[in-house]
Design an enzyme around this catalytic site. Sequence first.
Site, PDB file in Angstrom:
ATOM      1  N   SER A 171     -40.475 -62.579  16.514  1.00  0.00           N
ATOM      2  CA  SER A 171     -40.448 -61.118  16.583  1.00  0.00           C
ATOM      3  C   SER A 171     -40.637 -60.642  18.024  1.00  0.00           C
ATOM      4  O   SER A 171     -41.299 -61.304  18.835  1.00  0.00           O
ATOM      5  CB  SER A 171     -41.599 -60.587  15.734  1.00  0.00           C
ATOM      6  OG  SER A 171     -41.992 -59.313  16.162  1.00  0.00           O
TER       7      SER A 171
ATOM      8  N   GLU B 232     -42.579 -58.550  18.865  1.00  0.00           N
ATOM      9  CA  GLU B 232     -44.028 -58.386  19.050  1.00  0.00           C
ATOM     10  C   GLU B 232     -44.633 -59.549  19.826  1.00  0.00           C
ATOM     11  O   GLU B 232     -45.744 -59.456  20.343  1.00  0.00           O
ATOM     12  CB  GLU B 232     -44.717 -58.290  17.691  1.00  0.00           C
ATOM     13  CG  GLU B 232     -44.700 -56.927  17.082  1.00  0.00           C
ATOM     14  CD  GLU B 232     -45.499 -55.912  17.876  1.00  0.00           C
ATOM     15  OE1 GLU B 232     -46.670 -56.177  18.197  1.00  0.00           O
ATOM     16  OE2 GLU B 232     -44.941 -54.843  18.183  1.00  0.00           O
TER      17      GLU B 232
ATOM     18  N   TYR C 121     -50.525 -59.914  14.720  1.00  0.00           N
ATOM     19  CA  TYR C 121     -49.222 -60.317  14.188  1.00  0.00           C
ATOM     20  C   TYR C 121     -48.416 -61.057  15.270  1.00  0.00           C
ATOM     21  O   TYR C 121     -47.879 -62.144  15.034  1.00  0.00           O
ATOM     22  CB  TYR C 121     -48.480 -59.066  13.709  1.00  0.00           C
ATOM     23  CG  TYR C 121     -47.055 -59.312  13.317  1.00  0.00           C
ATOM     24  CD1 TYR C 121     -46.739 -60.039  12.176  1.00  0.00           C
ATOM     25  CD2 TYR C 121     -46.008 -58.826  14.097  1.00  0.00           C
ATOM     26  CE1 TYR C 121     -45.418 -60.269  11.832  1.00  0.00           C
ATOM     27  CE2 TYR C 121     -44.689 -59.039  13.752  1.00  0.00           C
ATOM     28  CZ  TYR C 121     -44.409 -59.766  12.623  1.00  0.00           C
ATOM     29  OH  TYR C 121     -43.103 -59.990  12.282  1.00  0.00           O
TER      30      TYR C 121
HETATM   31  P1  GDP Z   1     -43.284 -51.854  14.794  1.00  0.00           P
HETATM   32  O1  GDP Z   1     -44.612 -51.367  15.192  1.00  0.00           O
HETATM   33  O2  GDP Z   1     -42.374 -51.967  15.955  1.00  0.00           O
HETATM   34  O3  GDP Z   1     -43.319 -53.090  13.973  1.00  0.00           O
HETATM   35  O4  GDP Z   1     -42.576 -50.770  13.836  1.00  0.00           O
HETATM   36  P2  GDP Z   1     -43.074 -49.360  13.289  1.00  0.00           P
HETATM   37  O5  GDP Z   1     -41.896 -48.822  12.558  1.00  0.00           O
HETATM   38  O6  GDP Z   1     -44.334 -49.480  12.530  1.00  0.00           O
HETATM   39  O7  GDP Z   1     -43.376 -48.498  14.583  1.00  0.00           O
HETATM   40  C1  GDP Z   1     -42.404 -48.130  15.501  1.00  0.00           C
HETATM   41  C2  GDP Z   1     -42.968 -47.164  16.543  1.00  0.00           C
HETATM   42  O8  GDP Z   1     -43.212 -45.905  15.927  1.00  0.00           O
HETATM   43  C3  GDP Z   1     -44.302 -47.561  17.185  1.00  0.00           C
HETATM   44  O9  GDP Z   1     -44.148 -47.397  18.563  1.00  0.00           O
HETATM   45  C4  GDP Z   1     -45.301 -46.535  16.673  1.00  0.00           C
HETATM   46  O10 GDP Z   1     -46.299 -46.212  17.643  1.00  0.00           O
HETATM   47  C5  GDP Z   1     -44.416 -45.334  16.433  1.00  0.00           C
HETATM   48  N1  GDP Z   1     -44.925 -44.409  15.419  1.00  0.00           N
HETATM   49  C6  GDP Z   1     -45.120 -43.080  15.597  1.00  0.00           C
HETATM   50  N2  GDP Z   1     -45.602 -42.515  14.486  1.00  0.00           N
HETATM   51  C7  GDP Z   1     -45.740 -43.513  13.564  1.00  0.00           C
HETATM   52  C8  GDP Z   1     -46.196 -43.531  12.209  1.00  0.00           C
HETATM   53  O11 GDP Z   1     -46.580 -42.526  11.637  1.00  0.00           O
HETATM   54  N3  GDP Z   1     -46.154 -44.750  11.565  1.00  0.00           N
HETATM   55  C9  GDP Z   1     -45.708 -45.904  12.185  1.00  0.00           C
HETATM   56  N4  GDP Z   1     -45.683 -47.055  11.507  1.00  0.00           N
HETATM   57  N5  GDP Z   1     -45.299 -45.893  13.487  1.00  0.00           N
HETATM   58  C10 GDP Z   1     -45.314 -44.726  14.163  1.00  0.00           C
END
Ligand code: GDP
Length: 327
Positions: free
Chosen positions: A128, A130, A152
Amino acid sequence: MMKKAIITGIAGQDGSYLAELLLSKGYEIHGIVRRIAIEDSEHKLKNISHLTERIIMHVGSLDNILSLIKIVKDVQPDECYHLASSSFVSYSFDDEISILNNNVNSTHYLLAAIKEFAPRCRFYFAGSSEMFGDVGQSPQNETTPFNPRSIYGISKVAGHHLARNYRSQYGLFTSMGILYNHESPRRGYEFVTRKIVSSAVKIKLGLQDHLLLGNLDAWRDWGYAPDYVHAMWMMLQTDEPDDFVIASGKTHRVRDFVDTAFSLLDLDYRRYVRTDPQLFRPSERVQLCGDATKARTRLGWSHTIDFSDIVRLMVEGEMSLHTKCNQ
Ligand code: GDP
């Protein structure tokens, strides 16, 4: 002869698309699922409900090496796609120990079972973006040093080293995809794209009045999940095992996703979206943006669906869920 593949995480977004792809290529598919998923199949197996007649399910637990040995020994797979993991980055501190243990042990157990009982089986490890975490350079490629900043990410770096060691020490065919965010109508609700789309549709239908989000100015490299599972399969068809970055190479802000989704529904997101500091993540400084040149040149892979079409497909998928419910 018909090829056999084991997929862990088969009921997830990627597992379900991969199962569809491999079925279309004539594979015999074996999925490993927990007993609890079978008991609550309406929810936990909904992504593969249309495939259950065509795949062979094994009840097993990835934290139990004995159950994995039994499955690997019985199936004698040609390919194993290890997609199962606790995949959400921002779980609370309480989950840390179990996420690291589960993700690392499951990878180790599977590799060990394959080495002993099906050593010709090709192994795909789901890496990933990440793993890069707080990186010093953008875009990232296969030579960029890992600097994971989440449990993770750390568990994925450890899994990667395990897979690499089984490759060099024991001659196993292990390949890894370093996949950037990939979305689809089957994305889990804990991810920002699905959260946005599901709320936007509910707002449109008068079922919700606003949407709370974290950092709207976070950037992500978003691709389309079916394109990315195609890359997984391609990685196991090469002459030599290797590692590949799979990404679109383009970044957008969360705000762009929100704007596109709401606009498709003729809504102005500024009227409905509020931010909540509690939803912000610490340290998101450098843009994660992948350079998939190696996958393009060595595998002939390319992505077919761009950002705006991903958003559109997700909005349409969400709308059709509501129409189905009301029929
Ligand atoms: P990942 O963190 O890349 O695995 O995927 P996410 O879909 O969880 O998050 C993508 C981006 O969206 C990150 O940079 C978060 O900080 C931003 N983000 C902003 N608001 C939200 C929220 O309400 N939920 C999540 N999950 N991410 C958010």
